[in-house]
Scaffold this motif. Sequence first.
Motif, PDB file in Angstrom:
ATOM      1  N   ALA A 109       9.835  10.628   0.171  1.00  0.00           N
ATOM      2  CA  ALA A 109       9.779  11.716   0.845  1.00  0.00           C
ATOM      3  C   ALA A 109       9.891  11.365   2.285  1.00  0.00           C
ATOM      4  CB  ALA A 109       8.261  12.003   0.747  1.00  0.00           C
ATOM      5  N   ARG A 110       9.731  10.179   2.937  1.00  0.00           N
ATOM      6  CA  ARG A 110       9.900   9.869   4.445  1.00  0.00           C
ATOM      7  C   ARG A 110      11.420  10.123   4.394  1.00  0.00           C
ATOM      8  NH1 ARG A 110       7.861   4.266   6.176  1.00  0.00           N
ATOM      9  NH2 ARG A 110       9.315   4.952   7.936  1.00  0.00           N
ATOM     10  N   GLY A 137       0.978  -1.071   0.119  1.00  0.00           N
ATOM     11  CA  GLY A 137       0.031   0.161  -0.069  1.00  0.00           C
ATOM     12  C   GLY A 137       0.667   1.317   0.181  1.00  0.00           C
ATOM     13  N   GLN A 138       2.151   1.312  -0.030  1.00  0.00           N
ATOM     14  CA  GLN A 138       3.037   2.314   0.165  1.00  0.00           C
ATOM     15  C   GLN A 138       3.363   2.852  -1.436  1.00  0.00           C
ATOM     16  OE1 GLN A 138       6.779   2.015   1.860  1.00  0.00           O
ATOM     17  NE2 GLN A 138       6.800   3.987   3.081  1.00  0.00           N
ATOM     18  N   HIS A 139       3.191   4.171  -1.447  1.00  0.00           N
ATOM     19  CA  HIS A 139       3.598   4.754  -2.913  1.00  0.00           C
ATOM     20  C   HIS A 139       5.206   4.937  -2.817  1.00  0.00           C
ATOM     21  CE1 HIS A 139      -0.516   4.586  -3.596  1.00  0.00           C
ATOM     22  NE2 HIS A 139      -0.874   5.423  -2.795  1.00  0.00           N
ATOM     23  N   PRO A 140       5.748   4.934  -4.195  1.00  0.00           N
ATOM     24  CA  PRO A 140       7.370   5.094  -4.026  1.00  0.00           C
ATOM     25  C   PRO A 140       7.347   6.449  -3.626  1.00  0.00           C
ATOM     26  CG  PRO A 140       6.571   3.587  -5.946  1.00  0.00           C
ATOM     27  CD  PRO A 140       5.273   4.065  -5.038  1.00  0.00           C
ATOM     28  N   GLU A 141       6.773   7.549  -4.187  1.00  0.00           N
ATOM     29  CA  GLU A 141       6.977   8.728  -3.864  1.00  0.00           C
ATOM     30  C   GLU A 141       6.806   9.120  -2.262  1.00  0.00           C
ATOM     31  OE1 GLU A 141       5.000   8.507  -7.968  1.00  0.00           O
ATOM     32  OE2 GLU A 141       4.643   7.711  -5.812  1.00  0.00           O
ATOM     33  N   GLY A 162       1.662  13.648   4.554  1.00  0.00           N
ATOM     34  CA  GLY A 162       1.322  12.546   5.454  1.00  0.00           C
ATOM     35  C   GLY A 162       0.686  11.369   4.740  1.00  0.00           C
ATOM     36  N   GLU A 163      -0.071  10.266   5.771  1.00  0.00           N
ATOM     37  CA  GLU A 163      -0.569   9.045   5.220  1.00  0.00           C
ATOM     38  C   GLU A 163      -1.912   9.623   4.638  1.00  0.00           C
ATOM     39  OE1 GLU A 163       0.650   6.226   4.920  1.00  0.00           O
ATOM     40  OE2 GLU A 163       2.604   7.007   5.909  1.00  0.00           O
ATOM     41  N   VAL A 164      -2.502   8.648   3.923  1.00  0.00           N
ATOM     42  CA  VAL A 164      -3.741   9.179   3.293  1.00  0.00           C
ATOM     43  C   VAL A 164      -4.718   7.985   3.599  1.00  0.00           C
ATOM     44  CG1 VAL A 164      -2.709  10.549   1.394  1.00  0.00           C
ATOM     45  CG2 VAL A 164      -3.141   8.197   0.885  1.00  0.00           C
ATOM     46  N   ASP A 165      -5.906   8.231   3.624  1.00  0.00           N
ATOM     47  CA  ASP A 165      -7.063   6.956   3.798  1.00  0.00           C
ATOM     48  C   ASP A 165      -7.043   6.279   2.443  1.00  0.00           C
ATOM     49  OD1 ASP A 165      -7.496   8.212   6.052  1.00  0.00           O
ATOM     50  OD2 ASP A 165      -9.162   9.312   5.517  1.00  0.00           O
ATOM     51  N   VAL A 166      -7.084   4.835   2.781  1.00  0.00           N
ATOM     52  CA  VAL A 166      -7.406   4.117   1.783  1.00  0.00           C
ATOM     53  C   VAL A 166      -8.734   3.807   1.210  1.00  0.00           C
ATOM     54  CG1 VAL A 166      -7.017   1.580   1.113  1.00  0.00           C
ATOM     55  CG2 VAL A 166      -5.521   2.787   2.797  1.00  0.00           C
ATOM     56  N   PRO A 167      -9.097   4.231  -0.010  1.00  0.00           N
ATOM     57  CA  PRO A 167     -10.331   4.205  -0.546  1.00  0.00           C
ATOM     58  C   PRO A 167     -10.899   2.766  -0.422  1.00  0.00           C
ATOM     59  CG  PRO A 167      -8.955   4.571  -2.047  1.00  0.00           C
ATOM     60  CD  PRO A 167      -7.994   4.782  -1.098  1.00  0.00           C
ATOM     61  N   ARG A 168     -12.318   2.562  -0.333  1.00  0.00           N
ATOM     62  CA  ARG A 168     -12.932   1.334  -0.453  1.00  0.00           C
ATOM     63  C   ARG A 168     -14.090   1.491  -1.725  1.00  0.00           C
ATOM     64  NH1 ARG A 168     -13.340  -2.247   4.384  1.00  0.00           N
ATOM     65  NH2 ARG A 168     -11.675  -1.776   5.661  1.00  0.00           N
ATOM     66  N   ASP A 169     -14.142   0.123  -2.385  1.00  0.00           N
ATOM     67  CA  ASP A 169     -15.200  -0.006  -3.139  1.00  0.00           C
ATOM     68  C   ASP A 169     -16.747  -0.075  -2.279  1.00  0.00           C
ATOM     69  OD1 ASP A 169     -13.314   0.107  -5.098  1.00  0.00           O
ATOM     70  OD2 ASP A 169     -13.696  -2.284  -5.479  1.00  0.00           O
ATOM     71  N   PRO A 170     -17.602   0.584  -3.114  1.00  0.00           N
ATOM     72  CA  PRO A 170     -18.718   0.732  -2.618  1.00  0.00           C
ATOM     73  C   PRO A 170     -19.343  -0.469  -1.875  1.00  0.00           C
ATOM     74  CG  PRO A 170     -19.029   1.862  -4.381  1.00  0.00           C
ATOM     75  CD  PRO A 170     -17.567   1.209  -4.407  1.00  0.00           C
ATOM     76  N   ASP A 171     -19.034  -1.463  -2.331  1.00  0.00           N
ATOM     77  CA  ASP A 171     -19.729  -2.822  -2.010  1.00  0.00           C
ATOM     78  C   ASP A 171     -19.031  -3.504  -0.891  1.00  0.00           C
ATOM     79  OD1 ASP A 171     -17.734  -3.477  -3.617  1.00  0.00           O
ATOM     80  OD2 ASP A 171     -18.697  -5.253  -4.383  1.00  0.00           O
ATOM     81  N   VAL A 172     -17.841  -2.804  -0.321  1.00  0.00           N
ATOM     82  CA  VAL A 172     -17.201  -3.430   0.612  1.00  0.00           C
ATOM     83  C   VAL A 172     -17.389  -2.695   1.984  1.00  0.00           C
ATOM     84  CG1 VAL A 172     -14.699  -3.592   1.576  1.00  0.00           C
ATOM     85  CG2 VAL A 172     -15.541  -4.135  -0.834  1.00  0.00           C
ATOM     86  N   ALA A 173     -17.960  -3.315   3.066  1.00  0.00           N
ATOM     87  CA  ALA A 173     -18.364  -2.698   4.511  1.00  0.00           C
ATOM     88  C   ALA A 173     -17.046  -2.080   5.058  1.00  0.00           C
ATOM     89  CB  ALA A 173     -19.003  -3.667   5.189  1.00  0.00           C
ATOM     90  N   PRO A 174     -17.371  -1.289   5.933  1.00  0.00           N
ATOM     91  CA  PRO A 174     -16.225  -0.729   6.493  1.00  0.00           C
ATOM     92  C   PRO A 174     -15.332  -1.748   7.405  1.00  0.00           C
ATOM     93  CG  PRO A 174     -18.229   0.604   6.841  1.00  0.00           C
ATOM     94  CD  PRO A 174     -18.529  -0.371   6.043  1.00  0.00           C
ATOM     95  N   ASP A 175     -16.039  -2.760   7.988  1.00  0.00           N
ATOM     96  CA  ASP A 175     -15.698  -3.541   8.783  1.00  0.00           C
ATOM     97  C   ASP A 175     -14.835  -4.888   8.074  1.00  0.00           C
ATOM     98  OD1 ASP A 175     -17.935  -4.419   7.890  1.00  0.00           O
ATOM     99  OD2 ASP A 175     -18.484  -5.409  10.111  1.00  0.00           O
ATOM    100  N   GLU A 176     -14.996  -4.888   6.587  1.00  0.00           N
ATOM    101  CA  GLU A 176     -14.434  -5.898   6.050  1.00  0.00           C
ATOM    102  C   GLU A 176     -12.960  -5.835   5.956  1.00  0.00           C
ATOM    103  OE1 GLU A 176     -16.856  -8.346   2.923  1.00  0.00           O
ATOM    104  OE2 GLU A 176     -17.675  -6.047   2.833  1.00  0.00           O
ATOM    105  N   ALA A 177     -12.092  -6.849   6.267  1.00  0.00           N
ATOM    106  CA  ALA A 177     -10.598  -6.969   6.203  1.00  0.00           C
ATOM    107  C   ALA A 177     -10.222  -7.761   4.592  1.00  0.00           C
ATOM    108  CB  ALA A 177     -10.107  -7.631   7.309  1.00  0.00           C
ATOM    109  N   GLY A 178      -9.284  -6.994   4.029  1.00  0.00           N
ATOM    110  CA  GLY A 178      -9.143  -7.605   2.720  1.00  0.00           C
ATOM    111  C   GLY A 178      -7.705  -8.120   2.808  1.00  0.00           C
ATOM    112  N   ASP A 179      -7.379  -9.035   2.050  1.00  0.00           N
ATOM    113  CA  ASP A 179      -6.376  -9.994   1.823  1.00  0.00           C
ATOM    114  C   ASP A 179      -5.285  -9.076   1.067  1.00  0.00           C
ATOM    115  OD1 ASP A 179      -4.480 -12.058   1.695  1.00  0.00           O
ATOM    116  OD2 ASP A 179      -5.398 -12.775  -0.242  1.00  0.00           O
TER     117      ASP A 179
END
Length: 232
Positions: free
Chosen positions: A37-38, A29-33, A72-89
């Motif tokens: 920057a870190r 999930g980390q972006h090269p830029e 700083g860090e940015v929030d990770v977007p979720r697709d509309p059909d993924v509930a806030p409490d669902e954890a992804g692989d």
Amino acid sequence: MRTNVPGGIRVVGRTDGGARVEAGRLAQGQHPEALLARHGWRADRAVGADLAADGALELAYVVSRLSGIRPGEVDVPRDPDVAPDEAGDPYQRVAAYAVVRSDRGLLLTQYNDLTHVAGSWGLPGGGLDDGESPVEGVHREVWEETGQRIELGGLAEVQSSHWIGRAPNGVVEDFHAVRIVYRASCPQPTDTTVHDVGGTTADARWVPLDLLGELSLSAPWHHVSELALGSP
């Protein structure tokens, strides 16, 4: 974490003076830029994507000293059909693509219903095989998806996208896509042929540049300067 590059991704910088800067391994999930920057560096442009001797994919950038506040860090977007409490692989996938031009126009591929963007168009290319370099991968993918033999130019850009979504098989994934985009030409263009039967390509086409605006491009390609400007 699942990945198609078992050696991982390493990010390095090159200063105007030629010095090499090691930023370290790219985390899920980390972006090269952001990684550069870190360490106090601004990524001015991507200049290389090569397999190193230790098996890592090394992304190289021309860098300059970063001034001001580090991002700083940015929030990770979720697709509309993924509930806030669902954890992804977690899945980090590296793919190579090409902006291919010939006297017949720009080479594009259309996605089929095995994807979430069926009917939209994009650049030919796809995920790297185990141990495959980006250059090897883009040549293979372009042939499989379009039947064209190409000559690669320079690196156009590196994209990094991170989101949580549902794969076509219904599994929720914490997906990190790293896309390596090259410039390319096709000296002897032919009618397109999709060899990758059972893959995600529905069609392939040479598109005149003045008709590019009539096609619906998928999101990753909306802001690729090579497409927007029609540059050679």
